[in-house]
Design an enzyme around this catalytic site. Structure first.
Site, PDB file in Angstrom:
ATOM      1  N   GLY A  27       0.843  -1.201   0.000  1.00 43.80           N
ATOM      2  CA  GLY A  27       0.000   0.000   0.000  1.00 43.80           C
ATOM      3  C   GLY A  27       0.872   1.242   0.000  1.00 43.80           C
ATOM      4  O   GLY A  27       1.898   1.298  -0.700  1.00 43.80           O
ATOM      5  N   SER A  53      -3.590  -5.016  -4.626  1.00 36.91           N
ATOM      6  CA  SER A  53      -2.170  -4.778  -4.349  1.00 36.91           C
ATOM      7  C   SER A  53      -1.304  -5.877  -4.958  1.00 36.91           C
ATOM      8  O   SER A  53      -0.204  -5.614  -5.465  1.00 36.91           O
ATOM      9  CB  SER A  53      -1.908  -4.761  -2.847  1.00 36.91           C
ATOM     10  OG  SER A  53      -2.568  -3.722  -2.241  1.00 36.91           O
ATOM     11  N   GLU A  84      -4.099  -2.000  12.117  1.00 35.85           N
ATOM     12  CA  GLU A  84      -5.174  -2.744  12.792  1.00 35.85           C
ATOM     13  C   GLU A  84      -5.219  -4.216  12.398  1.00 35.85           C
ATOM     14  O   GLU A  84      -5.687  -5.043  13.180  1.00 35.85           O
ATOM     15  CB  GLU A  84      -6.531  -2.061  12.552  1.00 35.85           C
ATOM     16  CG  GLU A  84      -7.058  -2.043  11.124  1.00 35.85           C
ATOM     17  CD  GLU A  84      -6.522  -0.874  10.296  1.00 35.85           C
ATOM     18  OE1 GLU A  84      -5.565  -0.197  10.724  1.00 35.85           O
ATOM     19  OE2 GLU A  84      -7.075  -0.650   9.192  1.00 35.85           O
ATOM     20  N   HIS A 108       6.077   1.705  12.135  1.00 41.94           N
ATOM     21  CA  HIS A 108       5.321   2.377  13.204  1.00 41.94           C
ATOM     22  C   HIS A 108       5.342   1.396  14.385  1.00 41.94           C
ATOM     23  O   HIS A 108       5.155   0.185  14.204  1.00 41.94           O
ATOM     24  CB  HIS A 108       3.900   2.658  12.724  1.00 41.94           C
ATOM     25  CG  HIS A 108       3.036   3.411  13.700  1.00 41.94           C
ATOM     26  ND1 HIS A 108       3.545   4.330  14.600  1.00 41.94           N
ATOM     27  CD2 HIS A 108       1.699   3.398  13.901  1.00 41.94           C
ATOM     28  CE1 HIS A 108       2.544   4.841  15.308  1.00 41.94           C
ATOM     29  NE2 HIS A 108       1.413   4.275  14.914  1.00 41.94           N
ATOM     30  N   GLY A 134       3.685   7.731   2.070  1.00 45.23           N
ATOM     31  CA  GLY A 134       4.388   6.823   1.155  1.00 45.23           C
ATOM     32  C   GLY A 134       4.657   7.421  -0.218  1.00 45.23           C
ATOM     33  O   GLY A 134       5.773   7.313  -0.741  1.00 45.23           O
ATOM     34  N   GLU A 231      -5.313  27.775   0.428  1.00 44.73           N
ATOM     35  CA  GLU A 231      -4.098  28.533   0.717  1.00 44.73           C
ATOM     36  C   GLU A 231      -3.229  27.846   1.782  1.00 44.73           C
ATOM     37  O   GLU A 231      -2.033  28.141   1.910  1.00 44.73           O
ATOM     38  CB  GLU A 231      -4.485  29.954   1.164  1.00 44.73           C
ATOM     39  CG  GLU A 231      -3.402  30.958   0.866  1.00 44.73           C
ATOM     40  CD  GLU A 231      -3.839  32.408   1.134  1.00 44.73           C
ATOM     41  OE1 GLU A 231      -5.014  32.735   0.913  1.00 44.73           O
ATOM     42  OE2 GLU A 231      -2.985  33.190   1.566  1.00 44.73           O
TER      43      GLU A 231
HETATM   44  N1  LIG Z   1       0.677   5.766   5.139  1.00 47.41           N
HETATM   45  C1  LIG Z   1       1.927   6.193   5.357  1.00 47.41           C
HETATM   46  O1  LIG Z   1       2.525   6.849   4.513  1.00 47.41           O
HETATM   47  C2  LIG Z   1       2.653   5.825   6.608  1.00 47.41           C
HETATM   48  C3  LIG Z   1       2.410   4.608   7.222  1.00 47.41           C
HETATM   49  N2  LIG Z   1       3.221   4.184   8.239  1.00 47.41           N
HETATM   50  C4  LIG Z   1       3.036   2.848   8.787  1.00 47.41           C
HETATM   51  O2  LIG Z   1       3.266   1.896   7.737  1.00 47.41           O
HETATM   52  C5  LIG Z   1       2.456   0.740   7.932  1.00 47.41           C
HETATM   53  C6  LIG Z   1       1.621   0.496   6.687  1.00 47.41           C
HETATM   54  O3  LIG Z   1       0.660   1.532   6.577  1.00 47.41           O
HETATM   55  P1  LIG Z   1       0.094   1.991   5.170  1.00 47.41           P
HETATM   56  O4  LIG Z   1       1.168   1.902   4.141  1.00 47.41           O
HETATM   57  O5  LIG Z   1      -0.606   3.300   5.393  1.00 47.41           O
HETATM   58  O6  LIG Z   1      -0.986   0.859   4.860  1.00 47.41           O
HETATM   59  P2  LIG Z   1      -1.947   0.776   3.609  1.00 47.41           P
HETATM   60  O7  LIG Z   1      -3.342   0.738   4.141  1.00 47.41           O
HETATM   61  O8  LIG Z   1      -1.644   1.818   2.595  1.00 47.41           O
HETATM   62  O9  LIG Z   1      -1.521  -0.597   2.934  1.00 47.41           O
HETATM   63  C7  LIG Z   1      -2.173  -1.749   3.122  1.00 47.41           C
HETATM   64  C8  LIG Z   1      -1.510  -2.889   2.367  1.00 47.41           C
HETATM   65  O10 LIG Z   1      -1.650  -4.042   3.179  1.00 47.41           O
HETATM   66  C9  LIG Z   1      -2.403  -5.001   2.457  1.00 47.41           C
HETATM   67  N3  LIG Z   1      -3.262  -5.745   3.368  1.00 47.41           N
HETATM   68  C10 LIG Z   1      -4.337  -5.296   4.054  1.00 47.41           C
HETATM   69  N4  LIG Z   1      -4.869  -6.286   4.781  1.00 47.41           N
HETATM   70  C11 LIG Z   1      -4.116  -7.385   4.527  1.00 47.41           C
HETATM   71  C12 LIG Z   1      -4.181  -8.719   4.965  1.00 47.41           C
HETATM   72  N5  LIG Z   1      -5.126  -9.116   5.806  1.00 47.41           N
HETATM   73  N6  LIG Z   1      -3.256  -9.585   4.506  1.00 47.41           N
HETATM   74  C13 LIG Z   1      -2.298  -9.192   3.638  1.00 47.41           C
HETATM   75  N7  LIG Z   1      -2.180  -7.922   3.180  1.00 47.41           N
HETATM   76  C14 LIG Z   1      -3.091  -7.042   3.632  1.00 47.41           C
HETATM   77  C15 LIG Z   1      -3.231  -4.203   1.451  1.00 47.41           C
HETATM   78  O11 LIG Z   1      -3.613  -5.059   0.398  1.00 47.41           O
HETATM   79  P3  LIG Z   1      -5.055  -4.969  -0.309  1.00 47.41           P
HETATM   80  O12 LIG Z   1      -4.880  -4.103  -1.508  1.00 47.41           O
HETATM   81  O13 LIG Z   1      -5.353  -6.381  -0.647  1.00 47.41           O
HETATM   82  O14 LIG Z   1      -6.020  -4.389   0.691  1.00 47.41           O
HETATM   83  C16 LIG Z   1      -2.213  -3.142   1.055  1.00 47.41           C
HETATM   84  O15 LIG Z   1      -1.306  -3.656   0.134  1.00 47.41           O
HETATM   85  C17 LIG Z   1       1.640   1.026   9.187  1.00 47.41           C
HETATM   86  O16 LIG Z   1       2.345   0.495  10.277  1.00 47.41           O
HETATM   87  C18 LIG Z   1       1.610   2.558   9.260  1.00 47.41           C
HETATM   88  O17 LIG Z   1       1.391   3.059  10.557  1.00 47.41           O
HETATM   89  C19 LIG Z   1       4.281   4.930   8.684  1.00 47.41           C
HETATM   90  C20 LIG Z   1       4.558   6.145   8.125  1.00 47.41           C
HETATM   91  C21 LIG Z   1       3.713   6.738   7.096  1.00 47.41           C
END
Ligand SMILES: NC(=O)C1=CN([C@@H]2O[C@H](COP(=O)(O)OP(=O)(O)OC[C@H]3O[C@@H](n4cnc5c(N)ncnc54)[C@H](OP(=O)(O)O)[C@@H]3O)[C@@H](O)[C@H]2O)C=CC1
Ligand SMILES: CC[C@](O)(C(C)=O)C(=O)O
Length: 336
Positions: A27, A53, A84, A108, A134, A231
């Site tokens: 993600g 994904s 979560e 995190h 990201g 802004e």
């Molecule tokens: N968002 C950010 O930029 C930041 C995030 N973080 C940390 O990074 C970590 C990731 O967050 P983030 O990138 O936002 O997450 P996202 O929600 O963007 O990414 C989720 C990814 O996990 C996959 N996924 C979801 N559920 C499952 C499952 N049950 N089994 C396997 N794969 C699964 C999703 O696949 P699918 O497409 O199938 O749902 C997707 O590829 C967290 O710990 C967050 O706190 C830290 C700094 C910044």
């Protein structure tokens, strides 16, 4: 208390050389880190469930596996699913595949700090927390720099866990911008505090309240949108580039005076107390419990609030106005 920043020249070890990094989740962070690690010369594989994904990672040229297969093949298992679901993914598909010598990496501290995940003693447990979304981690890496990151280790089985966290940060481009040592507790407390009180929660609440005050007083929603939301980005750019000093220099004396005199009345003692309460709830685990309980109940509160935000007058007016601004580009979601 001032702390030492590290940069690329300071990351001199190569404990991860030749190792396979299994990025779990593709993600926001998974996509960015996987591509950055690969462009930095690492062998990167992806572990994710079948779906969007999975297909995207394949299209981007990665070897893509189930989470369990990737965890089995990886020397570094970088956990980048949503917070979560992470403990379920870990317990069901990662834990049994960890081996001595492996590194279990996080961006995190949430799951380790709140003990949703308790890693086995024989692995290194590392933190590499980019301080930015990201897409920007990826975009800035490609532009030749990166976003800063926090590094550190919760568990040091090999004696080199902290060095490995720095190497991961360097491979993500973060050492070009600066690395700061942290603990899982500190990163979790500060990250949750920042996003709830200032970066996202505080800023959106300020924008929404400003929009309400102007429109309730009879000003047009379009004008209110430009004043309190559009802004904001331009002002934030100035702060990002040169701090408050640059912002004040580039803005009028009228705005600078108003900012000093009125701002602290808006975000005053009550807001400070509310921030202190929020920090207490982060430190004592109350927020984490509430968030995980909402997730386990099917996220009723998250989805209700998400819908309210998406359908607000501010969101709708903003969308209409941005449709006339082709230069405002939101098309780079997970582009590589
Ligand atoms: N968002 C950010 O930029 C930041 C995030 N973080 C940390 O990074 C970590 C990731 O967050 P983030 O990138 O936002 O997450 P996202 O929600 O963007 O990414 C989720 C990814 O996990 C996959 N996924 C979801 N559920 C499952 C499952 N049950 N089994 C396997 N794969 C699964 C999703 O696949 P699918 O497409 O199938 O749902 C997707 O590829 C967290 O710990 C967050 O706190 C830290 C700094 C910044
Ligand atoms: C500000 C939100 C963030 O902490 C981030 C992009 O760094 C997150 O968890 O997504």
């Amino acid at each position: 208390m001032s702390v030492e920043m590290l940069y690329e020249k300071d990351v001199t070890t190569n404990y991860l050389e030749g190792q396979t990094i299994a990025v779990i989740g593709y993600g926001a962070q998974g996509h960015a880190q996987a591509n950055n690690f690969r462009d930095s010369g690492f062998h990167v594989i992806i572990g994710v469930r079948p779906g969007k994904s999975f297909d995207k990672a394949k299209k981007d040229g990665f070897e893509v596996y189930s989470v369990a297969e990737a965890a089995e093949k990886g020397d570094v298992v970088q956990m980048l699913t949503p917070d979560e679901v992470m403990s379920d993914v870990y317990k069901n598909e990662v834990a049994d595949h960890l081996k001595p010598g492996n590194t279990l990496g996080f961006s995190h501290g949430f799951n380790v700090y709140y003990k949703e995940i308790v890693p086995p003693e024989f692995v290194d447990v590392t933190m590499m927390a980019p301080k930015g979304p990201g897409n920007l981690c990826r975009r800035t890496y490609k532009e030749g720099f990166g976003v800063p990151a926090l590094y550190g280790a919760e568990q040091d089985a090999s004696g080199h866990a902290e060095d490995k966290s720095k190497e991961l940060a360097k491979a993500n481009g973060a050492a070009r911008a600066g690395l700061l040592k942290t603990t899982f507790k500190e990163e979790t407390d500060e990250d949750l505090f920042g996003e709830q009180n200032v970066l996202m929660g505080g800023v959106t609440a300020l924008i929404e309240t400003g929009f309400e005050v102007l429109t309730e007083a009879g000003y047009s929603p379009q004008l209110a949108y430009f004043e309190v939301e559009h802004e904001m980005k331009l002002i934030c750019d100035l702060i990002y580039e040169g701090g408050f000093n640059k912002m004040y220099q580039d803005c009028s004396n009228t705005s600078e005076y108003g900012s000093y005199v009125v701002g602290p009345k808006v975000v005053g003692k009550e807001s400070k107390q509310a921030m202190k309460d929020a920090l207490t709830n982060i430190q004592n685990g109350k927020f984490a419990k509430e968030f995980m309980a909402d997730y386990r109940a099917g996220f009723p509160e998250l989805y209700r609030l998400r819908e309210r935000s998406a359908n607000s007058q501010l969101s709708q007016v903003g969308a209409e106005l941005r449709a006339h601004m082709p230069f405002v580009n939101d098309a780079d979601k997970y582009s590589d």
